[in-house]
Design a protein around this motif. Sequence first.
Motif, PDB file in Angstrom:
ATOM      1  N   HIS A  37       0.859  -1.186   0.000  1.00 31.71           N
ATOM      2  CA  HIS A  37       0.000   0.000   0.000  1.00 31.71           C
ATOM      3  C   HIS A  37       0.891   1.230   0.000  1.00 31.71           C
ATOM      4  CE1 HIS A  37      -3.592   2.380   0.791  1.00 31.71           C
ATOM      5  NE2 HIS A  37      -2.886   3.070   1.676  1.00 31.71           N
ATOM      6  N   LEU A  38       0.507   2.216  -0.767  1.00 27.99           N
ATOM      7  CA  LEU A  38       1.259   3.469  -0.836  1.00 27.99           C
ATOM      8  C   LEU A  38       0.310   4.621  -0.537  1.00 27.99           C
ATOM      9  CD1 LEU A  38       4.218   4.264  -1.661  1.00 27.99           C
ATOM     10  CD2 LEU A  38       3.251   4.962  -3.856  1.00 27.99           C
ATOM     11  N   GLY A  39       0.711   5.482   0.360  1.00 27.23           N
ATOM     12  CA  GLY A  39      -0.142   6.625   0.685  1.00 27.23           C
ATOM     13  C   GLY A  39       0.361   7.335   1.925  1.00 27.23           C
ATOM     14  N   THR A  40      -0.267   8.469   2.237  1.00 25.71           N
ATOM     15  CA  THR A  40       0.062   9.191   3.459  1.00 25.71           C
ATOM     16  C   THR A  40      -1.225   9.658   4.108  1.00 25.71           C
ATOM     17  OG1 THR A  40       1.479  10.894   4.437  1.00 25.71           O
ATOM     18  CG2 THR A  40       0.355  11.480   2.393  1.00 25.71           C
ATOM     19  N   VAL A  41      -1.197   9.796   5.413  1.00 25.90           N
ATOM     20  CA  VAL A  41      -2.421   9.865   6.205  1.00 25.90           C
ATOM     21  C   VAL A  41      -3.318  11.053   5.851  1.00 25.90           C
ATOM     22  CG1 VAL A  41      -1.309  11.116   8.121  1.00 25.90           C
ATOM     23  CG2 VAL A  41      -3.309   9.679   8.567  1.00 25.90           C
ATOM     24  N   GLU A  42      -2.743  12.179   5.482  1.00 24.23           N
ATOM     25  CA  GLU A  42      -3.574  13.343   5.179  1.00 24.23           C
ATOM     26  C   GLU A  42      -4.395  13.162   3.907  1.00 24.23           C
ATOM     27  OE1 GLU A  42      -3.150  18.159   4.297  1.00 24.23           O
ATOM     28  OE2 GLU A  42      -1.415  17.035   5.021  1.00 24.23           O
ATOM     29  N   LEU A  43      -3.927  12.292   3.009  1.00 28.04           N
ATOM     30  CA  LEU A  43      -4.519  12.204   1.682  1.00 28.04           C
ATOM     31  C   LEU A  43      -5.383  10.968   1.456  1.00 28.04           C
ATOM     32  CD1 LEU A  43      -1.467  13.346  -0.483  1.00 28.04           C
ATOM     33  CD2 LEU A  43      -3.310  14.747   0.497  1.00 28.04           C
ATOM     34  N   GLU A  44      -5.573  10.132   2.459  1.00 32.87           N
ATOM     35  CA  GLU A  44      -6.389   8.938   2.247  1.00 32.87           C
ATOM     36  C   GLU A  44      -7.325   8.720   3.421  1.00 32.87           C
ATOM     37  OE1 GLU A  44      -3.845   5.604   1.715  1.00 32.87           O
ATOM     38  OE2 GLU A  44      -2.883   5.787   3.656  1.00 32.87           O
ATOM     39  N   PRO A  45      -8.459   8.062   3.184  1.00 35.86           N
ATOM     40  CA  PRO A  45      -9.418   7.842   4.265  1.00 35.86           C
ATOM     41  C   PRO A  45      -8.907   6.806   5.259  1.00 35.86           C
ATOM     42  CG  PRO A  45     -10.138   6.726   2.267  1.00 35.86           C
ATOM     43  CD  PRO A  45      -8.943   7.553   1.888  1.00 35.86           C
ATOM     44  N   VAL A  46      -9.384   6.911   6.476  1.00 35.42           N
ATOM     45  CA  VAL A  46      -9.006   5.942   7.502  1.00 35.42           C
ATOM     46  C   VAL A  46      -9.421   4.534   7.085  1.00 35.42           C
ATOM     47  CG1 VAL A  46      -9.424   5.239   9.896  1.00 35.42           C
ATOM     48  CG2 VAL A  46      -9.026   7.642   9.354  1.00 35.42           C
ATOM     49  N   GLU A  47     -10.513   4.429   6.329  1.00 33.15           N
ATOM     50  CA  GLU A  47     -10.969   3.112   5.887  1.00 33.15           C
ATOM     51  C   GLU A  47      -9.915   2.397   5.053  1.00 33.15           C
ATOM     52  OE1 GLU A  47     -14.221   5.403   7.294  1.00 33.15           O
ATOM     53  OE2 GLU A  47     -12.738   5.901   5.741  1.00 33.15           O
ATOM     54  N   ALA A  48      -9.146   3.148   4.276  1.00 38.87           N
ATOM     55  CA  ALA A  48      -8.090   2.523   3.481  1.00 38.87           C
ATOM     56  C   ALA A  48      -7.000   1.950   4.382  1.00 38.87           C
ATOM     57  CB  ALA A  48      -7.485   3.541   2.511  1.00 38.87           C
ATOM     58  N   ASP A  93      -0.858   4.140  -9.886  1.00 41.32           N
ATOM     59  CA  ASP A  93      -0.477   4.825 -11.116  1.00 41.32           C
ATOM     60  C   ASP A  93       0.389   6.016 -10.705  1.00 41.32           C
ATOM     61  OD1 ASP A  93      -0.293   6.588 -13.255  1.00 41.32           O
ATOM     62  OD2 ASP A  93      -2.302   6.159 -13.980  1.00 41.32           O
ATOM     63  N   PRO A  94       1.705   5.967 -10.972  1.00 36.37           N
ATOM     64  CA  PRO A  94       2.589   7.029 -10.473  1.00 36.37           C
ATOM     65  C   PRO A  94       2.155   8.425 -10.898  1.00 36.37           C
ATOM     66  CG  PRO A  94       3.883   5.182 -11.268  1.00 36.37           C
ATOM     67  CD  PRO A  94       2.467   4.911 -11.656  1.00 36.37           C
ATOM     68  N   ALA A 113      -0.149  13.579  -9.293  1.00 36.77           N
ATOM     69  CA  ALA A 113      -1.108  14.653  -9.551  1.00 36.77           C
ATOM     70  C   ALA A 113      -2.008  14.905  -8.354  1.00 36.77           C
ATOM     71  CB  ALA A 113      -1.953  14.305 -10.772  1.00 36.77           C
ATOM     72  N   ALA A 114      -2.249  13.848  -7.555  1.00 35.11           N
ATOM     73  CA  ALA A 114      -3.136  13.973  -6.399  1.00 35.11           C
ATOM     74  C   ALA A 114      -2.391  14.266  -5.111  1.00 35.11           C
ATOM     75  CB  ALA A 114      -3.946  12.687  -6.242  1.00 35.11           C
ATOM     76  N   ALA A 115      -1.061  14.359  -5.166  1.00 38.84           N
ATOM     77  CA  ALA A 115      -0.267  14.442  -3.946  1.00 38.84           C
ATOM     78  C   ALA A 115      -0.195  15.832  -3.338  1.00 38.84           C
ATOM     79  CB  ALA A 115       1.154  13.923  -4.207  1.00 38.84           C
ATOM     80  N   GLY A 122       7.547  12.156  -5.478  1.00 38.24           N
ATOM     81  CA  GLY A 122       8.339  11.949  -6.679  1.00 38.24           C
ATOM     82  C   GLY A 122       9.727  11.424  -6.360  1.00 38.24           C
ATOM     83  N   ALA A 123      10.355  11.989  -5.329  1.00 42.29           N
ATOM     84  CA  ALA A 123      11.680  11.520  -4.919  1.00 42.29           C
ATOM     85  C   ALA A 123      11.620  10.087  -4.417  1.00 42.29           C
ATOM     86  CB  ALA A 123      12.244  12.442  -3.842  1.00 42.29           C
ATOM     87  N   TYR A 124      10.589   9.776  -3.652  1.00 44.49           N
ATOM     88  CA  TYR A 124      10.447   8.421  -3.111  1.00 44.49           C
ATOM     89  C   TYR A 124      10.240   7.398  -4.235  1.00 44.49           C
ATOM     90  CZ  TYR A 124       8.535   4.269  -1.018  1.00 44.49           C
ATOM     91  OH  TYR A 124       8.314   2.956  -0.685  1.00 44.49           O
TER      92      TYR A 124
END
Length: 282
Positions: free
Chosen positions: A95-106, A198-199, A204-206, A214-216
């Motif tokens: 899973h890839l994501g960060t807490v501010e940008l995704e729902p807790v359900e994810a 999809d990188p 675009a959504a970050a 992008g660096a990561y």
Amino acid sequence: MSSQPVVLITGTSSGIGLAVAVAAARAGWRSVATMRDTARAARLVEAAEAAGVVDRVEVRQLDVTDAKQVADCLGAVVADHGRLDAVINNAGAGHLGTVELEPVEAIRSVMEVNFFGVVQVSRAAMPHLRASGGRLITVTSVGGVVGQPFNEAYCAAKFAVEGFMEALAPVAATVGVGVSVVEPGAVASDFVANVGVDPEAALAAAGPYAAALGAYLARTRSQFANAAQSPDEAAQRIVEALTADKPAFRLQTSGSARQFVGLKLADLDGAAVQTVTGGWVG
């Protein structure tokens, strides 16, 4: 009763799980290779045929997030073979994501597969492993020791698995069950592809995190292109934990994984890890 020792492995449709199912069979075990979707079993069957062990590999359907399926599957294995000598928890999802940008359900979904799935399989396995004096082996990750950028939910789940198993190990030992965790680093398998990111869309959504993401992503692509080990190499370490007289509690699958995990275990104030992972995003 089967004359061969029996091992049940979760998540065997590809990657490490597939390689472990074949390697365990080559080591003389009866491999019960489970997967959520048995329509994806063709690659495993082909690999077992190529290795000459197809008669020692059997495919069974198992969704580790379904408690009834877990209990029924393990019960059926014992009923059919008269024994269960080991369980290898391998099923999981990146899973890839960060807490501010995704729902807790994810984040809850990541925990369900990577942590609670392991708990359910382990819980159902323990009575059978007590009876056989068997082994409970769990494939975690270097991400279960070192928190990594944009892997918050995944690392949280793997940290939870490591803590769960570290606490369980001495208790299980009192009833004759050996517990180990195996920590792969980068492995050239379908695991990264199965994350389903999809990188370009992710960037675009970050929003304010676009530069860091992008660096990561650039660093991760390089790591998997240049430093990843094969699933077969990782599987050999897992089979060592399965067959050794007294396996260590914690094993890594490569020299780079050992070095990375060692950085954390010697890092009392956290500065060394933050310096390294901070460089991945800046």
